[in-house]
Design a protein around this motif. Structure first.
Motif, PDB file in Angstrom:
ATOM      1  N   TYR A 199      -6.673  -1.290  -7.316  1.00 13.18           N
ATOM      2  CA  TYR A 199      -5.828  -2.472  -7.194  1.00 13.18           C
ATOM      3  C   TYR A 199      -4.881  -2.498  -8.390  1.00 13.18           C
ATOM      4  N   TRP A 244       0.852  -1.188   0.000  1.00 15.99           N
ATOM      5  CA  TRP A 244       0.000   0.000   0.000  1.00 15.99           C
ATOM      6  C   TRP A 244       0.881   1.229   0.000  1.00 15.99           C
ATOM      7  N   GLN A 277      -5.392   3.662  -2.048  1.00 19.57           N
ATOM      8  CA  GLN A 277      -6.675   4.255  -1.643  1.00 19.57           C
ATOM      9  C   GLN A 277      -6.529   5.770  -1.553  1.00 19.57           C
ATOM     10  N   THR A 292     -14.054  -1.443   5.258  1.00 20.11           N
ATOM     11  CA  THR A 292     -14.053  -0.190   6.006  1.00 20.11           C
ATOM     12  C   THR A 292     -14.445  -0.462   7.436  1.00 20.11           C
ATOM     13  N   LEU A 318      -2.581  -2.211  -3.092  1.00 18.41           N
ATOM     14  CA  LEU A 318      -3.842  -1.496  -2.853  1.00 18.41           C
ATOM     15  C   LEU A 318      -3.520  -0.015  -2.681  1.00 18.41           C
ATOM     16  N   TRP A 335     -10.314  -5.669   1.031  1.00 19.80           N
ATOM     17  CA  TRP A 335     -10.339  -4.359   1.668  1.00 19.80           C
ATOM     18  C   TRP A 335     -11.722  -4.150   2.247  1.00 19.80           C
ATOM     19  N   VAL A 347     -10.716   3.315  -4.573  1.00 21.66           N
ATOM     20  CA  VAL A 347      -9.890   2.153  -4.247  1.00 21.66           C
ATOM     21  C   VAL A 347      -9.346   1.586  -5.555  1.00 21.66           C
ATOM     22  N   SER A 362      -9.952   0.359 -10.816  1.00 22.75           N
ATOM     23  CA  SER A 362     -10.304   1.326  -9.769  1.00 22.75           C
ATOM     24  C   SER A 362     -11.808   1.373  -9.588  1.00 22.75           C
TER      25      SER A 362
END
Length: 432
Positions: free
Chosen positions: A349, A289, A336, A426, A334, A424, A347, A393
């Motif tokens: 990848y 990340w 973000q 939240t 990842l 992923w 987001v 995305s």
């Protein structure tokens, strides 16, 4: 009893190493619990429970396991349970007097067992504790007592008698029972479940910083190595929020590591990696990340890459021909980016460093494929070193974030034996 002993008694951490432990408790005083109780554990699997109120063993083994013939194991277990009940009762009364405890509830505990390491039996081991303080530690080489109670120390003749009993009675029973249940429950304790790795990012809108968490879940056996790196260098444990290995409730485990990244550190554009190694994995699993670049920097980078592609077309083509017979595994990152005006998140990848160029990269929401109409779909692009990259995305609105969906990127490629899932999700964002 020392917390690290209780956390570390399960010997599933090393392939070929297994253990059998009895965890017993004797209680003085009025409680809702039985005076004496014991649990028999094979590695981290509970086999039997015994209570002085029912005076019998109750099987805790799953119905689909091979528990059809446990009479031989029960016979040895009843012998040990009876001796342990008498021993704990006598020792707890002795320490209760030495400690001047005439009223209240007091607890005497014992953890005792044996191990098989690559088929070789270990000596019997035992730890006793009174009201949470270690009282006695025994193995075949020594028998030590806590200096808080010097009157409880045994004389040489009693120590030799105990050694003979442990050697000739308890250890053979323990090893025999361990081998029995290891054969009966091998489908459970010798299985391997691959970890699923998720990166969870939570933005602190007050400070502008970010908390990045790496969560490995669904793995078995319980031992796992999870390391977080900054620009390829391990991050010290003092900088991390360290979780413990926790059970999931389905026989697998989870482990979390978290890192707080300040707004200033975000501007420095470090590269963060979560590295996982586990018995179920042939190779380590890396999930990376980094903060999204600024739009101007992205434009400049794209222009430079395009110029290099045009300039070195001949050399790249020649290198690709040389690499034609090789396979390079993709690295998945990842990325973000939070839109502070709308509260939404983009987001992305990015699969990079793979060869050959054909790759499948699918994004899912709660296990269901996300249509391409919802995605920003990039093309497979050359990296300039003979490898390729591909990006997908997804824009997630603030409202959708509150719904706490689970997003997954699934990658399949000729270089991978199995598909690679990177997830992923939240956290509850009400406090951010």
């Amino acid at each position: 009893m020392a917390k690290e002993k209780l956390l570390g008694f399960c010997k599933t951490s090393v392939e070929g190493s297994h253990s059998l432990w009895v965890l017993a408790t004797f209680i003085h005083g009025q409680t809702e619990f039985p005076e004496f109780s014991a649990v028999l554990m094979l590695d981290d699997v509970q086999l039997l429970y015994y209570g002085s109120n029912i005076k019998k063993f109750v099987s805790r083994i799953q119905q689909n396991s091979n528990d059809g013939n446990d009479e031989a194991a029960y016979e040895g277990s009843y012998i040990v349970a009876g001796d342990m009940y008498d021993s704990l009762k006598w020792r707890s009364l002795h320490l209760k007097v030495l400690s001047n405890h005439s009223v209240g509830v007091h607890v005497y505990q014992r953890m005792a067992g044996c191990e098989l390491n690559d088929g070789k039996p270990s000596p019997i081991m035992e730890w006793d504790a009174y009201d949470g303080t270690e009282a006695i530690h025994y193995n075949m080489r020594n028998h030590t007592f806590n200096a808080l109670w010097p009157a409880s120390i045994w004389k040489e003749l009693k120590l030799e008698t105990a050694r003979l009993i442990y050697t000739n009675i308890y250890q053979p029973i323990c090893i025999k029972t361990l081998k029995h249940y290891l054969n009966e429950e091998k489908n459970i304790v010798m299985r391997k479940e691959r970890p699923r790795v998720r990166l969870i990012q939570k933005t602190d809108r007050d400070t502008g910083g970010v908390t990045v968490s790496c969560l490995a879940t669904g793995f078995y056996p319980r031992h796992i190595n999870l390391t977080m790196l900054r620009d390829g260098r391990p991050i010290t444990e003092q900088d991390l929020t360290l979780g413990e290995v926790l059970p999931n409730g389905d026989g697998t485990y989870q482990l979390r590591r978290s890192l707080s990244v300040s707004e200033e550190e975000l501007r420095e554009k470090h590269h963060y990696t979560c590295t996982v190694t586990h018995l179920s994995l042939d190779n380590k699993l890396d999930v990376s990340w980094e903060p999204e670049d600024d739009p101007d920097n992205v434009f400049i980078t794209v222009v430079i890459v395009l110029v290099l592609i045009v300039f070195f077309t001949t050399f790249i083509a020649a290198f690709i021909i040389c690499k034609r017979r090789h396979k390079e595994c993709p690295r998945v990152r990842l990325i973000q980016k939070t839109d502070r005006d709308t509260g939404g998140v983009t987001v992305s990848y990015l699969a990079t460093g793979f060869y050959p160029q054909h790759i499948n990269l699918t994004m899912l929401r709660d296990g269901q494929p996300i249509t391409e109409q919802e995605l920003t779909v990039g093309e497979v692009l050359p990296n300039g070193d003979g490898m390729y990259q591909l990006r997908r995305s997804l824009s997630v609105s603030e409202e959708e974030l509150r719904e706490k969906h689970h997003y997954t990127c699934t990658v399949t490629h000729l270089s991978l034996d199995n598909k690679l899932d990177v997830s992923w999700g939240t956290e509850d964002r009400t406090n951010t």
